[in-house]
Scaffold this active site. Structure first.
Site, PDB file in Angstrom:
ATOM      1  N   GLU A  56      58.126 -12.722  73.138  1.00  0.00           N
ATOM      2  CA  GLU A  56      57.288 -13.724  73.805  1.00  0.00           C
ATOM      3  C   GLU A  56      55.840 -14.008  74.023  1.00  0.00           C
ATOM      4  O   GLU A  56      55.378 -13.437  73.756  1.00  0.00           O
ATOM      5  CB  GLU A  56      57.510 -12.102  75.670  1.00  0.00           C
ATOM      6  CG  GLU A  56      59.431 -12.258  76.073  1.00  0.00           C
ATOM      7  CD  GLU A  56      59.706 -11.018  74.981  1.00  0.00           C
ATOM      8  OE1 GLU A  56      59.558 -10.642  74.006  1.00  0.00           O
ATOM      9  OE2 GLU A  56      60.459 -10.878  76.016  1.00  0.00           O
ATOM     10  N   ARG A 237      70.995 -26.376  67.026  1.00  0.00           N
ATOM     11  CA  ARG A 237      71.347 -26.529  68.434  1.00  0.00           C
ATOM     12  C   ARG A 237      70.240 -25.569  69.269  1.00  0.00           C
ATOM     13  O   ARG A 237      69.522 -24.863  68.906  1.00  0.00           O
ATOM     14  CB  ARG A 237      72.713 -25.534  68.610  1.00  0.00           C
ATOM     15  CG  ARG A 237      72.469 -26.070  69.863  1.00  0.00           C
ATOM     16  CD  ARG A 237      75.166 -25.325  70.459  1.00  0.00           C
ATOM     17  NE  ARG A 237      75.383 -26.335  69.100  1.00  0.00           N
ATOM     18  CZ  ARG A 237      76.134 -27.191  69.319  1.00  0.00           C
ATOM     19  NH1 ARG A 237      75.662 -27.868  71.154  1.00  0.00           N
ATOM     20  NH2 ARG A 237      76.224 -28.220  68.719  1.00  0.00           N
TER      21      ARG A 237
END
Ligand code: DSN
Length: 422
Positions: A56, A237
């Site tokens: 994060e 993707r």
């Protein structure tokens, strides 16, 4: 392609389906314009042990320890993305295209603000304001359309008039089923006139821009580009947000992607993006991008010569939208199924002002990114188009279709997926 032997030893059921998909991808022709073959190196990075890591935050500013290698990888992805698209800022964390779009709206707008985007039925995308999406409950969308579906010309005068009336804070240029180049200068002119941020959703054509085969909207002054990384760009993707030069916009977007909208970035996916961007920076990618368009134009020409109506009258990019119901009396669904049966994969698609329904529309959409990665050129594009038309003419003849399927397999054998993508 990998033979997935370790998965086989652990999970027979998943293995069987994977092995089937490997065969399908090798022995059929992939014409869905949003699909491609990612390289082995991209897939290896995307499937790497980075999936184990939480990261994060952004490089140099993370909430958890152990980031000495993830920081290197994310920085490589960011710097390569900036070089590819000639811009000042890149956020490579969006998990996909739709989250990239939605996070950007939240970064730049307040609930109730207006966004102007292309109507889905005229080629736009669900996230540009289709009523079925949740974001239409939060933002007010106004839509623009083509002035003439047979040329693809956008009604820029009407856009300006509506923009003056509705005062959008964001103007979106971009599409998932439109085959002409947009007039980017017009978008910037309208945007500046009403004080809107001008955004391009280049998910479909990012690889063609990166490869220099299509214009870069940043050159016309666009503020932000949104994209996926797995279509013509041939990466894993995922999604990405690029900002041309406004540090304040880039900062708002970073804050909205994390912590505003997503949690931990998928670091393995970001590694796949970094590898794909390096590939797209190679001179050979320019040849690829140019060939994608040549192939699509060769296919469009065959359909036109056979009097099949093409939306926009042809193509400037990688995709073709054909009105098979209007021209041949075959619905988009029937065409998709018949072509699937002979090993050619594409998708049914609504056409502008389609009298039919989304699950059985009038059109088909097909494109050349994947077949071009396979090394096919104009000769094969022409042959494929002829095979497609033959299939549609014989859609109820099982014997004829079995023969056609063998011809498609032969074509695939002559053009195996190159080693580096296999
Ligand atoms: N599903 C993508 C496409 O095929 O265009 C867009 O979201």
């Amino acid at each position: 392609m990998s033979d997935y032997q370790f998965i086989k030893s652990q999970d027979e059921k998943v293995y069987e389906a994977l092995a089937g998909e490997v065969l399908r991808q090798q022995t059929g022709v992939e014409l869905i314009p949003s699909e491609n073959y990612a390289s082995r190196a991209v897939r290896e990075a995307n499937g790497s042990i980075l999936t184990n890591k939480y990261s994060e935050g952004y490089p140099g500013k993370r909430y958890y320890g152990g980031q000495e290698f993830t920081d290197v990888i994310e920085t490589l992805a960011i710097e390569r993305a900036k070089e590819l698209f000639g811009c000042g800022f890149a956020n490579v964390q969006p998990h996909a295209g739709a989250p990239a779009n939605i996070a950007t709206y939240f970064a730049l707008l307040e609930p109730g603000d207006t966004i102007m985007g292309m109507d889905l039925s005229h080629g736009g995308h669900l996230t540009h304001g289709h009523p079925v999406t949740y974001i239409t409950k939060i933002f007010n969308f106004v839509r623009y359309k083509m002035k003439n579906p047979d040329t693809g010309e956008i009604d820029y005068e009407d856009m300006l008039k509506v923009a003056k009336e509705t005062k959008p804070k964001v103007i979106m240029a971009g599409f998932s089923a439109y085959s002409r180049e947009l007039d980017y200068e017009q978008f910037v002119k309208i945007g500046r006139e009403v004080g809107a941020v001008v955004i391009g959703d280049v998910a479909h054509i990012a690889g063609l821009i990166a490869g220099g085969a299509l214009k870069n909207p940043f050159d016309a002054g666009f503020d932000v580009l949104l994209t996926t990384t797995h279509k013509t760009l041939r990466g894993p993707r995922g999604g990405m947000i690029l900002t041309r030069e406004d540090a304040d916009i880039a900062k708002k977007i970073n804050k909205e992607v994390f912590p505003g909208f997503q949690g931990g970035p998928i670091m393995s996916n970001i590694a796949g993006k970094a590898v794909a961007f390096k590939e797209a920076l190679q001179p050979s990618f320019k040849d690829y991008a140019t060939q994608v368009i040549k192939n699509a134009q060769a296919m469009a020409q065959v359909f036109k010569e056979n009097e099949v109506r093409l939306l926009c009258g042809g193509t400037d990019n990688h995709l073709v939208l054909a009105d098979v119901y209007g021209s041949l009396g075959i619905t988009g669904q029937e065409a998709e199924v018949s072509l699937d049966e002979v090993g050619i994969t594409l998708n049914k698609n609504m056409i502008a002002d389609d009298p039919r329904s989304p699950m059985d529309p009038s059109g088909i959409r097909f494109g050349t990114p994947a077949m071009t990665t396979r090394g096919m050129k104009e000769a094969q594009a022409i042959k494929l188009s002829e095979i497609m038309l033959e299939t549609l003419q014989n859609k109820d003849d099982a014997q004829e279709k079995a023969k056609i399927k063998r011809r498609v397999e032969e074509l695939c054998l002559e053009h195996p997926i190159p080693e580096v993508f296999n």
